[in-house]
Design an enzyme around this catalytic site. Sequence first.
Site, PDB file in Angstrom:
ATOM      1  N   ARG A  56      11.918  46.093  87.079  1.00 28.27           N
ATOM      2  CA  ARG A  56      10.502  44.582  87.650  1.00 28.27           C
ATOM      3  C   ARG A  56      10.572  44.857  89.200  1.00 28.27           C
ATOM      4  O   ARG A  56       8.602  44.490  89.286  1.00 28.27           O
ATOM      5  CB  ARG A  56      11.527  43.390  87.446  1.00 28.27           C
ATOM      6  CG  ARG A  56      11.298  42.818  86.209  1.00 28.27           C
ATOM      7  CD  ARG A  56      12.440  41.647  85.945  1.00 28.27           C
ATOM      8  NE  ARG A  56      12.845  41.793  84.581  1.00 28.27           N
ATOM      9  CZ  ARG A  56      12.369  40.757  83.358  1.00 28.27           C
ATOM     10  NH1 ARG A  56      10.990  40.581  84.000  1.00 28.27           N
ATOM     11  NH2 ARG A  56      12.396  40.965  82.288  1.00 28.27           N
ATOM     12  N   THR A  57      10.997  44.675  89.823  1.00 32.29           N
ATOM     13  CA  THR A  57      10.928  44.621  90.845  1.00 32.29           C
ATOM     14  C   THR A  57       9.839  45.563  91.555  1.00 32.29           C
ATOM     15  O   THR A  57       9.504  45.709  91.951  1.00 32.29           O
ATOM     16  CB  THR A  57      12.076  44.761  92.413  1.00 32.29           C
ATOM     17  OG1 THR A  57      12.233  43.840  91.511  1.00 32.29           O
ATOM     18  CG2 THR A  57      11.321  44.359  93.926  1.00 32.29           C
ATOM     19  N   LYS A  85      23.395  64.071  95.777  1.00 32.98           N
ATOM     20  CA  LYS A  85      24.280  65.055  96.655  1.00 32.98           C
ATOM     21  C   LYS A  85      24.469  65.223  98.247  1.00 32.98           C
ATOM     22  O   LYS A  85      25.158  65.467  98.609  1.00 32.98           O
ATOM     23  CB  LYS A  85      22.689  66.601  97.375  1.00 32.98           C
ATOM     24  CG  LYS A  85      21.851  66.797  95.440  1.00 32.98           C
ATOM     25  CD  LYS A  85      20.926  67.696  96.129  1.00 32.98           C
ATOM     26  CE  LYS A  85      19.992  67.321  94.697  1.00 32.98           C
ATOM     27  NZ  LYS A  85      18.879  68.242  95.100  1.00 32.98           N
ATOM     28  N   ARG A 106      15.152  49.521  97.569  1.00 35.85           N
ATOM     29  CA  ARG A 106      16.041  48.559  97.057  1.00 35.85           C
ATOM     30  C   ARG A 106      17.881  49.655  97.668  1.00 35.85           C
ATOM     31  O   ARG A 106      17.437  50.933  97.094  1.00 35.85           O
ATOM     32  CB  ARG A 106      15.958  48.065  95.380  1.00 35.85           C
ATOM     33  CG  ARG A 106      16.480  47.256  94.530  1.00 35.85           C
ATOM     34  CD  ARG A 106      16.587  46.583  93.724  1.00 35.85           C
ATOM     35  NE  ARG A 106      17.548  46.293  93.219  1.00 35.85           N
ATOM     36  CZ  ARG A 106      17.168  44.598  93.544  1.00 35.85           C
ATOM     37  NH1 ARG A 106      16.381  44.047  93.751  1.00 35.85           N
ATOM     38  NH2 ARG A 106      18.050  43.864  92.642  1.00 35.85           N
ATOM     39  N   HIS A 134      16.729  39.342  99.269  1.00 38.72           N
ATOM     40  CA  HIS A 134      15.964  40.121  98.837  1.00 38.72           C
ATOM     41  C   HIS A 134      14.309  38.878  99.059  1.00 38.72           C
ATOM     42  O   HIS A 134      14.294  37.757  98.561  1.00 38.72           O
ATOM     43  CB  HIS A 134      16.333  39.885  97.266  1.00 38.72           C
ATOM     44  CG  HIS A 134      14.858  39.851  96.240  1.00 38.72           C
ATOM     45  ND1 HIS A 134      14.117  40.698  96.176  1.00 38.72           N
ATOM     46  CD2 HIS A 134      15.369  40.280  95.046  1.00 38.72           C
ATOM     47  CE1 HIS A 134      13.266  41.714  95.856  1.00 38.72           C
ATOM     48  NE2 HIS A 134      13.942  40.629  94.071  1.00 38.72           N
TER      49      HIS A 134
END
Lengths: 308, 151
Positions: A56-57, A85, A106, A134
């Site tokens: 969504r974000t 990696k 994020r 957030h």
Amino acid sequence: MWKGRDVISIRDFSKKDIEHVLKTAEKLENELKEREALDYAKGKILATLFFEPSTRTRLSFESAMHRLGGNVIGFAEASTSSVKKGESLRDTIKTVEQYSDVIVIRHPKEGAARLAAEVAEIPVINAGDGSNQHPTQTLLDLYTIKKEFGKIDGLKIGLLGDLKYGRTVHSLSEALAFYDIELYLISPELLKMPRHIIEELREKGVKIYETSDLEKVIGELDLLYVTRIQKERFPDEQEYLKVKGSYVIDCALLARAKEGLKIMHPLPRVDEIHPEVDKSKHAIYFRQVFSGVPVRMALLGLTLGVVE
Amino acid sequence: MNELKVSAIKEGTVIDHIQAGKGLKVIEILKLNRTNGKTVLLAMNVQSKKLGRKDIVKVEGKFLSEEEVNKIALVAPKATVNIIKDFKVVEKFSVEIPSEIGGILKCANPNCISNSEYTTSKFYVISKEPLKVRCHYCERTMDEGDILSNL
Ligand SMILES: [Zn+2]
């Protein structure tokens, strides 16, 4: 000065900053009504670095950048990137900034966005760092409130659910403290808002009422912000079921609410709001989702320096 | 009260007015508890007008860096530092908790990025008494107990 600025934590924002973002978002939303896409960010590239998935974000940011006329590159989860990696965050950021003009990140670890911002020369926007911040969610919540009520001052706002661990309600209440509001903190005993946050809010002049009884206060509220209560927070299932049942928003409960009560939810919901509520005049949580786009457009435009 | 029960030092540092019980911690954070290190004298539970009881640490041949003084301030905020040359106190000052703490403290939050990436830790002091700091990265607060176990 907004050009080049990072958006990491709501703590870094003054009331003036918040108001400027909200005003810019409103301006952009109005412009979008006349034209489908704008060209402020023409030729600019946003990199969305999602070290943990949040569809969504990510879609909201990507939509915002496209609506501004810009382009998007990025990855949706760490398993598809060089992170798997073993590349350090520092190196990933140093690399990605060669390809882009602004970064949205994020990350599952708290503080990752702050570190990314220190490493990068270009602006970095935090789309969630672990359980910490957030900020774009908080800003879109404020934008929604302002849009729905025409103001934030004077409102009686209920925060419902997991107030102990919920970062959304912590940041939102910190931002609301800039305004002249009354806060009703409604939660089970086990999930009450941490004392230090309540003290901080009271010091800033917010009137606070704490209760575990939603029915008792529902008639007082102008706005009810609902959050999810997670099963994992409870020592046993029986306790969880008992609590969960007492915080389900349905039409029977809303019969006792004010005519103008609005209900918000950061989504996704599980069953804390009954679907029958969706078509009532109280439900504004899907309009809230929409607010994410103009608010993120404003933040992208401001930090890129293409919107004043 | 006669402090000379602990022998005087010729050159070095005397850390006085350490809250009783914290002397060993001061020795630990200054990494003086090494077998090949400097001569260290610790006096515990000494009578003190200021503190009731106090600890004193004397280190032969050592002068403190600013970073070390800041570390001491976090453990023993009322401590005074005496610099000794030729058996005389040539300089004396009180430690002070800085408003920002860089490098010397590790964040107590295991999920904080500062514990997994190359960074210099940084904390903001939000209260000096009781001591409370906030991590620049994860924004969590640490109280005195967390701080002492992460120095
Ligand atoms: Zn931290």
